[in-house]
Design a protein around this motif. Structure first.
Motif, short mmCIF file in Angstrom:
data_model
loop_
_atom_site.label_atom_id
_atom_site.label_comp_id
_atom_site.label_asym_id
_atom_site.label_seq_id
_atom_site.Cartn_x
_atom_site.Cartn_y
_atom_site.Cartn_z
N ALA A 138 1.80 -7.39 -6.16
CA ALA A 138 1.24 -7.06 -4.85
C ALA A 138 0.38 -5.81 -4.93
O ALA A 138 0.59 -4.94 -5.79
CB ALA A 138 2.34 -6.87 -3.81
N TRP A 140 -0.92 -2.72 -2.40
CA TRP A 140 -0.80 -2.04 -1.12
C TRP A 140 -2.10 -1.27 -0.89
O TRP A 140 -2.54 -0.50 -1.75
CB TRP A 140 0.38 -1.08 -1.11
N VAL A 154 -0.60 -5.34 2.67
CA VAL A 154 -0.03 -5.82 1.41
C VAL A 154 -0.81 -7.09 1.04
O VAL A 154 -0.88 -8.03 1.84
CB VAL A 154 1.48 -6.13 1.53
#
Length: 342
Positions: A138, A140, A154
């Protein structure tokens, strides 16, 4: 009582000051990503201080005229993610763009025009940040939305698909940076707003959304570092009055007032964990210099000023493995230190 330091290694590297002053970001254990001209370069510190000045990976910057955003590299070095003025873009090590996520412009002038040229850089120094924590799945991202408000996103690291989004209603950023707590899943976002203060948030994502907690509580604190082995983080008050150690939920576990350094003591915006048990902090003195202090990581009790075998000033950066870095501006030399006799 002084704490003696001994030299572990040193190397001359142009631009190495960024490895110490906080502008270079972690890129996996023992590695840091350093923006140099039109590339984001990753250095392995052990290899670097052994004399190998070649980066272990290098990613071409997608917008050569823009270097304000805080960029990130995946832990496996498979991609870099750049925080642009109008987009977040992932790039492979060979320079291939992998995906791009457009967003509003960080330029502070309301409704200013764009020519459509992606190389165009609008006036203004304001910027966001990105982070690729944990297993690298992921991204951010702190961005400006098309609605002009700031958002924390995200994204899927594979294709840039949005997984979660939270608007940051009170944020008017000059800049930001992010850190992840080890083995906890919490990501911390520190937003600097210039003379308007600092915001601090913590969040976790679970695949269905993200839960965000305001950790600042109007206390105006700057995020400095996270503990290397257990959930916890270090902050300094914006005007440098005190250092604090926090639990993931923001609870203050320990505090050290700058008054203990002397009548005009002041903690600088530089402190970090040298290992699980100690913190290295920089203190300004009335003469305009900077002294380095070692503190207990659990209580922030002063263990003593660091005594070097030769004069050392400026910032210092704890590495979490029992060592720390300093930089000699006159010679552009990076030096790694450890506590003597340990």
């Amino acid at each position: 009582m002084d704490v003696r330091a001994e030299r572990v290694g040193s190397v001359r590297l142009p631009g190495a000051a960024r490895l110490v002053d906080g502008r270079a970001r972690p890129a996996g254990p023992g590695r840091f990503a350093l923006r140099r001209d039109d590339r984001l370069e990753v250095y392995d510190l052990t290899a670097l201080l052994a004399g190998s000045t070649a980066p272990v990976a290098a990613f071409p910057a997608p917008w050569p005229g823009w270097d304000r955003g805080v960029d990130a590299v995946a832990p496996d070095l498979g991609l870099a993610v750049f925080s642009g003025q109008r987009a977040v873009r992932a790039v492979a090590a060979d320079g291939r763009p992998l995906w791009e996520r457009r967003h509003g412009c960080w330029g502070p002038v309301v409704d200013h025009p764009h020519t459509g040229d992606e190389q165009e850089v609008c006036p203004g120094l304001e910027h966001g940040s990105v982070l690729v924590p944990g297993d690298g799945t992921a991204v951010w991202a702190h961005v400006v939305g098309e609605d002009g408000r700031e958002h924390w996103l995200v994204l899927d690291a594979r294709d840039g698909r949005e997984l979660a989004r939270v608007p940051l209603e009170d944020s008017v950023a000059s800049g930001s940076h992010q850190l992840a707590l080890p083995d906890d899943g919490t990501v911390l976002l520190c937003v600097g707003m210039g003379q308007d203060g600092v915001l601090l948030y913590g969040a976790r994502a679970d695949g269905t959304g993200m839960s965000v907690r305001d950790l600042g509580e109007d206390l105006d604190r700057i995020l400095l570092d996270v503990h290397p082995t257990r959930p916890g983080y270090l902050t300094v008050e914006h005007s440098c009055h005190d250092l604090r150690l926090h639990a993931p939920d923001g609870t203050v576990l320990a505090e050290r007032d700058a008054d203990e350094l002397g009548e005009e003591g002041c903690w600088d915006h530089a402190a970090g964990f040298t290992d699980a048990d100690t913190v290295l902090a920089v203190a300004e003195d009335p003469e305009g210099g900077a002294g380095h202090w070692l503190l207990d990581a659990a209580t922030l009790a002063l263990l003593g000023p660091v005594a070097y075998p030769r004069p050392v000033t400026g910032y210092a950066r704890g590495l979490g493995d029992g060592t720390w870095l300093t930089h000699d501006r006159a010679t552009d030399t990076l030096t790694r230190w450890r506590r003597a006799g340990v």
